[in-house]
Design a protein around this motif. Structure first.
Motif, short mmCIF file in Angstrom:
data_model
loop_
_atom_site.label_atom_id
_atom_site.label_comp_id
_atom_site.label_asym_id
_atom_site.label_seq_id
_atom_site.Cartn_x
_atom_site.Cartn_y
_atom_site.Cartn_z
N PHE A 30 11.17 25.83 -4.10
CA PHE A 30 12.52 25.30 -4.21
C PHE A 30 12.63 24.02 -5.04
CE2 PHE A 30 12.61 27.49 0.04
CZ PHE A 30 13.43 28.53 -0.36
N HIS A 31 11.57 23.59 -5.70
CA HIS A 31 11.69 22.43 -6.58
C HIS A 31 10.69 22.54 -7.72
CE1 HIS A 31 8.19 20.89 -4.33
NE2 HIS A 31 8.09 19.90 -5.21
N THR A 32 10.96 21.79 -8.78
CA THR A 32 10.13 21.81 -9.98
C THR A 32 9.89 20.38 -10.44
OG1 THR A 32 11.08 23.93 -10.65
CG2 THR A 32 9.96 22.67 -12.36
N CYS A 33 8.73 20.12 -11.01
CA CYS A 33 8.41 18.80 -11.54
C CYS A 33 7.76 18.93 -12.91
CB CYS A 33 7.47 18.04 -10.60
SG CYS A 33 8.19 17.63 -9.00
N TYR A 46 15.48 21.18 -4.39
CA TYR A 46 15.65 20.74 -3.01
C TYR A 46 14.80 19.49 -2.75
CZ TYR A 46 18.19 24.93 -1.46
OH TYR A 46 19.13 25.91 -1.27
N ASN A 47 15.30 18.67 -1.82
CA ASN A 47 14.63 17.39 -1.55
C ASN A 47 14.71 17.05 -0.07
OD1 ASN A 47 13.22 15.07 -2.38
ND2 ASN A 47 15.10 13.89 -2.59
N ASP A 48 14.62 18.07 0.79
CA ASP A 48 14.83 17.84 2.21
C ASP A 48 13.73 17.04 2.87
OD1 ASP A 48 13.33 20.03 1.52
OD2 ASP A 48 14.05 21.32 3.13
N TYR A 49 12.55 16.94 2.25
CA TYR A 49 11.46 16.15 2.81
C TYR A 49 10.99 15.04 1.87
CZ TYR A 49 11.16 19.86 6.29
OH TYR A 49 11.45 20.76 7.29
N GLY A 50 11.75 14.79 0.83
CA GLY A 50 11.38 13.75 -0.12
C GLY A 50 10.46 14.22 -1.22
N GLN A 51 10.36 15.54 -1.43
CA GLN A 51 9.42 16.08 -2.40
C GLN A 51 9.77 15.76 -3.86
OE1 GLN A 51 11.30 17.83 -0.16
NE2 GLN A 51 11.62 19.95 -0.82
N LEU A 52 10.98 15.26 -4.10
CA LEU A 52 11.33 14.84 -5.46
C LEU A 52 10.83 13.44 -5.77
CD1 LEU A 52 14.94 16.24 -5.97
CD2 LEU A 52 12.73 17.38 -6.25
N GLY A 53 10.52 12.66 -4.74
CA GLY A 53 9.91 11.36 -4.94
C GLY A 53 10.79 10.29 -5.50
N ASP A 54 12.11 10.41 -5.33
CA ASP A 54 13.04 9.43 -5.90
C ASP A 54 13.59 8.47 -4.85
OD1 ASP A 54 14.68 11.15 -4.50
OD2 ASP A 54 16.21 11.29 -6.06
N GLY A 95 6.37 13.85 0.03
CA GLY A 95 7.10 14.97 0.61
C GLY A 95 6.68 15.24 2.05
N LEU A 96 6.68 16.51 2.44
CA LEU A 96 6.38 16.92 3.81
C LEU A 96 4.93 16.61 4.18
CD1 LEU A 96 7.34 18.43 6.39
CD2 LEU A 96 6.55 20.55 5.30
N ASN A 97 4.75 16.08 5.43
CA ASN A 97 3.41 15.65 5.84
C ASN A 97 3.20 15.85 7.33
OD1 ASN A 97 0.86 14.51 5.30
ND2 ASN A 97 1.54 12.46 5.86
N ASP A 98 3.75 16.95 7.89
CA ASP A 98 3.69 17.13 9.33
C ASP A 98 2.31 17.51 9.85
OD1 ASP A 98 3.93 19.59 8.04
OD2 ASP A 98 5.00 20.53 9.70
N GLN A 108 3.38 11.19 8.50
CA GLN A 108 4.68 10.64 8.09
C GLN A 108 5.10 11.21 6.75
OE1 GLN A 108 4.87 6.36 8.09
NE2 GLN A 108 6.73 6.28 6.87
N ASN A 109 6.30 11.80 6.68
CA ASN A 109 6.82 12.28 5.41
C ASN A 109 7.02 11.11 4.46
OD1 ASN A 109 6.91 14.79 6.64
ND2 ASN A 109 9.11 14.70 7.06
N ARG A 110 6.88 11.36 3.16
CA ARG A 110 6.98 10.30 2.16
C ARG A 110 8.02 10.66 1.11
NH1 ARG A 110 4.13 6.00 4.42
NH2 ARG A 110 2.14 6.79 5.26
N THR A 111 8.93 9.73 0.84
CA THR A 111 9.94 9.95 -0.19
C THR A 111 9.56 9.32 -1.52
OG1 THR A 111 11.17 7.97 0.49
CG2 THR A 111 11.79 10.06 1.52
N VAL A 112 8.40 8.66 -1.56
CA VAL A 112 7.88 8.09 -2.80
C VAL A 112 6.38 8.39 -2.87
CG1 VAL A 112 9.60 6.26 -2.96
CG2 VAL A 112 7.46 5.84 -1.73
N PRO A 113 5.78 8.37 -4.05
CA PRO A 113 4.36 8.65 -4.18
C PRO A 113 3.50 7.71 -3.35
CG PRO A 113 5.42 8.74 -6.32
CD PRO A 113 6.45 8.21 -5.37
N THR A 114 2.52 8.29 -2.67
CA THR A 114 1.57 7.54 -1.84
C THR A 114 0.17 7.80 -2.35
OG1 THR A 114 3.01 7.74 0.10
CG2 THR A 114 0.70 7.21 0.50
N TYR A 115 -0.59 6.72 -2.54
CA TYR A 115 -1.97 6.87 -3.04
C TYR A 115 -2.81 7.62 -2.01
CZ TYR A 115 -6.79 5.70 -4.18
OH TYR A 115 -8.13 5.77 -4.45
N ILE A 116 -3.62 8.60 -2.50
CA ILE A 116 -4.44 9.41 -1.62
C ILE A 116 -5.93 9.17 -1.86
CG2 ILE A 116 -4.98 11.74 -0.84
CD1 ILE A 116 -2.09 10.73 -0.27
#
Length: 244
Positions: A30-33, A46-54, A95-98, A108-116
């Motif tokens: 449901f999303h493209t980058c 779609y951005n229901d879990y913050g997967q667009l990162g904005d 994005g989704l992190n359940d 915790q779901n993330r709406t912005v990029p998180t270093y891994i």
């Protein structure tokens, strides 16, 4: 990404609005980058879990720039989440992190990029609970939870942060597919050898059987196959190899 309303389909290609000079693109259900030559990342859908990162949970009909991220060379859109690799080999996910699928040690779901983590070339977040990445030393590391079918390839079922898979070495590409009944991961070695682990109920391993394995197994030898050079999955959950 053309500004049209949800549910508006097209039988022919349409231009994504406001996006050019693209060097990498990845689409999920449901999303493209996409990554631009300047290293910026742009997402839409779609951005229901913050997967667009904005920083928001608002879906977008046109591309929006991912916040706090630059110098990116590879992006991978997955199941309700996105990961990217920058020029230094650092991985960022959002994005989704359940079930720990972002790999930051939390749920915790993330709406912005998180270093891994560092030291990666590519990432495959295409499954629901599992993410795998190709490291710069040609090994594979995976993370996430509920890997009940062994797609980690190392006998473990969960990891809150990247865990290496010893059996996956000399790798040039990796793909993990966890949709519906296709819970498996495959890697492509520099020799052209393909190895798969996880669920095989649909014959996904390509070895002529339907028995899964938590230890990587090769498919049946294909007559005339010289080298496999591209491994990917579609969002229907089918791992595919292009070969010559």
């Amino acid at each position: 990404g053309d500004g049209g309303a949800v549910g508006t389909s097209s039988a022919t290609p349409v231009e994504v609005l406001g996006l050019s000079d693209v060097i990498d693109v990845s689409t999920a259900q449901f999303h493209t980058c996409a990554v631009k030559r300047d290293g910026s990342v742009w997402c839409w859908g779609y951005n229901d879990y913050g997967q667009l990162g904005d920083t928001t949970l608002q879906s977008r009909f046109v591309p929006v720039q991912v916040a706090f991220l630059g110098n990116v060379v590879h992006v991978a859109a997955g199941w309700e989440r996105t990961c990217a690799v920058d020029r230094d080999g650092d991985v960022y996910c959002w994005g989704l992190n359940d079930v720990y699928q972002l790999g930051d040690g939390t749920t915790q779901n993330r709406t912005v990029p998180t270093y891994i983590a560092s030291g990666f070339n590519r990432i495959s977040p295409n499954g629901q609970p599992v993410t795998c990445g190709l490291r710069t030393d040609a090994t594979v590391a995976c993370w996430g939870s509920e890997s009940v079918f062994g797609e980690f390839g190392n006998g473990t079922s969960s990891a809150v942060a990247p865990v290496p898979t010893a059996a996956f070495v000399g790798v040039t590409d990796v793909s993990v597919v966890d949709t519906a009944t296709y819970y498996h991961a495959c890697v492509l070695r520099s020799s052209g050898e393909l190895l798969c682990a996880g669920l095989n109920s649909q014959g996904s391993f390509g070895n002529g059987g339907f028995v899964g394995s938590s230890i990587p197994v090769p498919p049946t030898t294909v007559p005339g196959l010289m080298v496999a050079f591209n491994l990917f999955d579609d969002m229907g959950g089918n791992a595919t190899v292009h070969a010559i």
